[in-house]
Design a protein around this motif. Structure first.
Motif, PDB file in Angstrom:
ATOM      1  N   HIS A  73       0.911  -0.984   0.450  1.00  0.00           N
ATOM      2  CA  HIS A  73      -0.233   0.036  -0.062  1.00  0.00           C
ATOM      3  C   HIS A  73       0.493   1.316   0.397  1.00  0.00           C
ATOM      4  O   HIS A  73       0.660   2.479  -0.610  1.00  0.00           O
ATOM      5  CB  HIS A  73      -1.002   0.150   1.143  1.00  0.00           C
ATOM      6  CG  HIS A  73      -2.123  -1.164   1.049  1.00  0.00           C
ATOM      7  ND1 HIS A  73      -2.925  -0.856   0.534  1.00  0.00           N
ATOM      8  CD2 HIS A  73      -1.943  -2.295   1.562  1.00  0.00           C
ATOM      9  CE1 HIS A  73      -4.016  -1.999   0.504  1.00  0.00           C
ATOM     10  NE2 HIS A  73      -3.463  -3.171   1.411  1.00  0.00           N
ATOM     11  N   THR A 206      -4.124  -8.768  -0.346  1.00  0.00           N
ATOM     12  CA  THR A 206      -3.577  -8.161   0.786  1.00  0.00           C
ATOM     13  C   THR A 206      -4.264  -8.927   2.454  1.00  0.00           C
ATOM     14  O   THR A 206      -5.565  -8.926   1.699  1.00  0.00           O
ATOM     15  CB  THR A 206      -3.115  -6.690   1.552  1.00  0.00           C
ATOM     16  OG1 THR A 206      -3.609  -6.161   1.109  1.00  0.00           O
ATOM     17  CG2 THR A 206      -1.588  -6.933  -0.478  1.00  0.00           C
ATOM     18  N   LYS A 207      -3.758  -8.867   3.778  1.00  0.00           N
ATOM     19  CA  LYS A 207      -4.253  -9.720   4.528  1.00  0.00           C
ATOM     20  C   LYS A 207      -4.945  -7.803   4.634  1.00  0.00           C
ATOM     21  O   LYS A 207      -6.887  -7.859   5.426  1.00  0.00           O
ATOM     22  CB  LYS A 207      -3.196  -9.776   5.648  1.00  0.00           C
ATOM     23  CG  LYS A 207      -4.224 -10.494   6.836  1.00  0.00           C
ATOM     24  CD  LYS A 207      -3.562 -10.505   8.054  1.00  0.00           C
ATOM     25  CE  LYS A 207      -3.969 -10.996   9.005  1.00  0.00           C
ATOM     26  NZ  LYS A 207      -2.537 -11.488  10.359  1.00  0.00           N
ATOM     27  N   ARG A 208      -4.037  -7.060   4.686  1.00  0.00           N
ATOM     28  CA  ARG A 208      -4.986  -5.503   5.079  1.00  0.00           C
ATOM     29  C   ARG A 208      -6.850  -5.599   3.971  1.00  0.00           C
ATOM     30  O   ARG A 208      -7.619  -4.591   4.260  1.00  0.00           O
ATOM     31  CB  ARG A 208      -3.907  -3.821   4.679  1.00  0.00           C
ATOM     32  CG  ARG A 208      -5.357  -2.723   4.647  1.00  0.00           C
ATOM     33  CD  ARG A 208      -3.858  -2.105   4.660  1.00  0.00           C
ATOM     34  NE  ARG A 208      -4.507  -0.841   5.113  1.00  0.00           N
ATOM     35  CZ  ARG A 208      -3.953   0.553   4.529  1.00  0.00           C
ATOM     36  NH1 ARG A 208      -2.335   0.235   4.248  1.00  0.00           N
ATOM     37  NH2 ARG A 208      -4.474   1.664   3.977  1.00  0.00           N
ATOM     38  N   GLU A 211      -8.821  -7.092   5.913  1.00  0.00           N
ATOM     39  CA  GLU A 211      -9.650  -6.879   7.032  1.00  0.00           C
ATOM     40  C   GLU A 211     -10.681  -5.687   7.013  1.00  0.00           C
ATOM     41  O   GLU A 211     -11.332  -5.524   7.926  1.00  0.00           O
ATOM     42  CB  GLU A 211      -8.379  -6.667   7.615  1.00  0.00           C
ATOM     43  CG  GLU A 211      -7.626  -7.361   8.938  1.00  0.00           C
ATOM     44  CD  GLU A 211      -6.409  -6.897   9.150  1.00  0.00           C
ATOM     45  OE1 GLU A 211      -5.482  -8.285   9.903  1.00  0.00           O
ATOM     46  OE2 GLU A 211      -5.790  -6.404   8.470  1.00  0.00           O
ATOM     47  N   ASP A 212      -9.981  -4.788   5.968  1.00  0.00           N
ATOM     48  CA  ASP A 212     -10.388  -3.217   5.937  1.00  0.00           C
ATOM     49  C   ASP A 212     -11.677  -3.873   5.099  1.00  0.00           C
ATOM     50  O   ASP A 212     -13.282  -2.887   5.437  1.00  0.00           O
ATOM     51  CB  ASP A 212      -9.927  -2.690   4.562  1.00  0.00           C
ATOM     52  CG  ASP A 212      -8.847  -1.777   5.314  1.00  0.00           C
ATOM     53  OD1 ASP A 212      -7.988  -1.565   6.361  1.00  0.00           O
ATOM     54  OD2 ASP A 212      -7.532  -1.242   4.104  1.00  0.00           O
TER      55      ASP A 212
END
Length: 418
Positions: A73, A206-208, A211-212
């Motif tokens: 990011h 991505t993991k983010r 989560e987002d």
């Protein structure tokens, strides 16, 4: 155009291969009675299908090595996107030409692209003689003005005749769920159904991102796309890393296609692709390089080797993702994803093929050609590249390659001072 390839190795036997127009016409032990405009001596060469790059950003050749060793990011938002904002249409054209040159030199004749200034990439593909599926990028960040702009731009583009070349296909390119609003994704799903288009999207990279998505929508990315009606056989999901078992079941149920990008994912530490679990469910998995700013090259031979070795290391299983499977991902699976009559060397198939140099040290000895191709070779083993029955490279020479390299060098120097 007609081509006759004499005495070439095909599936363990020496044969002659006749190409008429854009298709392979005949494969026989002796076609000496066939006349052709071009005759190629295939001695000490093997004929194989050319490679299909299922996901890239071609003109990012201009950013090769520009912003390395960063988290995804941060890399995108603070480095790549600001630099891309400075690119002109002519920059994109020459960046795409450089990408086409690199792909021709390393045996790829079809690529699926997502980038800006699509008209420039169309020109590059037409000029260089490759095939491509080009995605009309859509990024709105939920801004009503941008939503209206990208909807209008998409409708305008698909209402026009943007190319007369049958080698160029078009798709919709919503960048990702975190850059495209729910309203626009629903609209794009409807537009795709109306116009019979593939939708090319980054998904669960991505993991983010996961989560987002849970924070914003109360569910994970694949479930979110299902809930808004976007999942279907016309979806090509790039990356597809952070998936639970139910999401993998959904991808299989809706016949979603997946582009695996092992080098980019590893370099950006995006996560580990669940190849075996998706493959076991029958999901069609293609192979891609991603763009040159996150790979940093477009050599699909390197991508094949990295894909299988990473699977073996992760699973501690030397039988995981054998050479035959990764070869299929780079050839016949890609053909299935993009609706190409390609991926095999046989009469009636498209004449998209390579001649490999069997005297190249990396291909000697030849106990098993596919094993050599996956574990030993790189793009330098390609002697000749043919697409749509036209010779794009012969004896490793591509017409005009020096001019392309020099022009790109000059443009990048100007870009850095802009």
């Amino acid at each position: 155009m007609s081509i006759l390839i004499k005495n070439v190795l095909h599936e363990g036997s020496l044969v002659d291969v006749a190409i008429q127009g854009e298709e392979i016409a005949q494969i026989e032990p002796d076609l000496s009675f066939v006349t052709a405009e071009t005759v190629i001596d295939g001695t000490d060469k093997a004929i194989v299908p050319s490679l299909i790059n299922a996901h890239t950003h071609a003109s990012m050749t201009l950013l090769r090595g520009y912003a390395d060793d960063m988290e995804l990011h941060d890399w995108l938002q603070n480095h790549i996107w600001p630099m891309e904002h400075k690119l002109t249409r002519e920059d994109v054209y020459w960046g795409a030409k450089l990408a086409c040159l690199e792909m021709i030199k390393t045996g790829t004749t079809f690529f699926c692209d997502m980038y800006w200034h699509m008209g420039s990439t169309i020109r590059a593909v037409e000029d260089m003689g490759l095939r491509a599926m080009l995605s009309s990028v859509f990024i709105d960040f939920g801004d009503p003005k941008k939503i209206a702009h990208f909807k209008a731009r998409t409708k305008e583009f698909f209402a026009q005749t943007n190319t007369s070349s049958p080698r160029v296909q078009f798709a919709l390119g919503p960048h990702a769920i975190y850059t495209v609003s729910r309203e626009s994704l629903i609209w794009l799903a409807e537009f795709a159904r109306e116009h019979n288009l593939l939708i090319h999207i980054h998904l669960s990279e991505t993991k983010r991102e996961v989560e987002d998505c849970v924070t914003a929508h109360g569910t994970t990315p694949v479930r979110y796309l299902r809930d808004i009606g976007l999942l279907g056989p016309n979806i090509l999901a790039a990356h597809a890393i952070w998936l639970d078992d139910e999401e993998m079941d959904l991808l299989a149920e809706y016949d979603v296609k997946v582009a695996h990008l092992p080098i980019s994912n590893t370099k950006l530490c995006s996560g580990s692709f669940p190849y075996r679990r998706l493959h076991a469910r029958g999901v069609c998995i293609g192979l891609g390089t991603d763009g040159c700013s996150s790979n940093n090259n477009l050599d699909m031979f390197e991508e094949m080797k990295f894909a299988t070795l990473k699977r073996k290391a992760m699973t501690n299983d030397p039988t995981a993702m054998p050479a035959s499977e990764v070869w299929q991902c780079a050839t016949s699976n890609g053909a299935r994803i993009f609706g190409l009559n390609a991926g095999r060397i046989a009469p009636g198939m498209l004449a998209d093929c390579l001649l490999l140099d069997l005297n190249h040290p990396q291909l000697v000895p030849n106990h098993n050609l596919i094993s050599n191709v996956v574990y030993a070779a790189n793009g330098d083993c390609v002697d000749t590249t043919i697409c749509a029955g036209k010779i794009l490279m012969r004896d490793r020479h591509v017409p005009g390659e020096r001019d392309i390299v020099q022009e790109v060098k000059a443009r990048v120097d100007a870009l850095l001072h802009r």
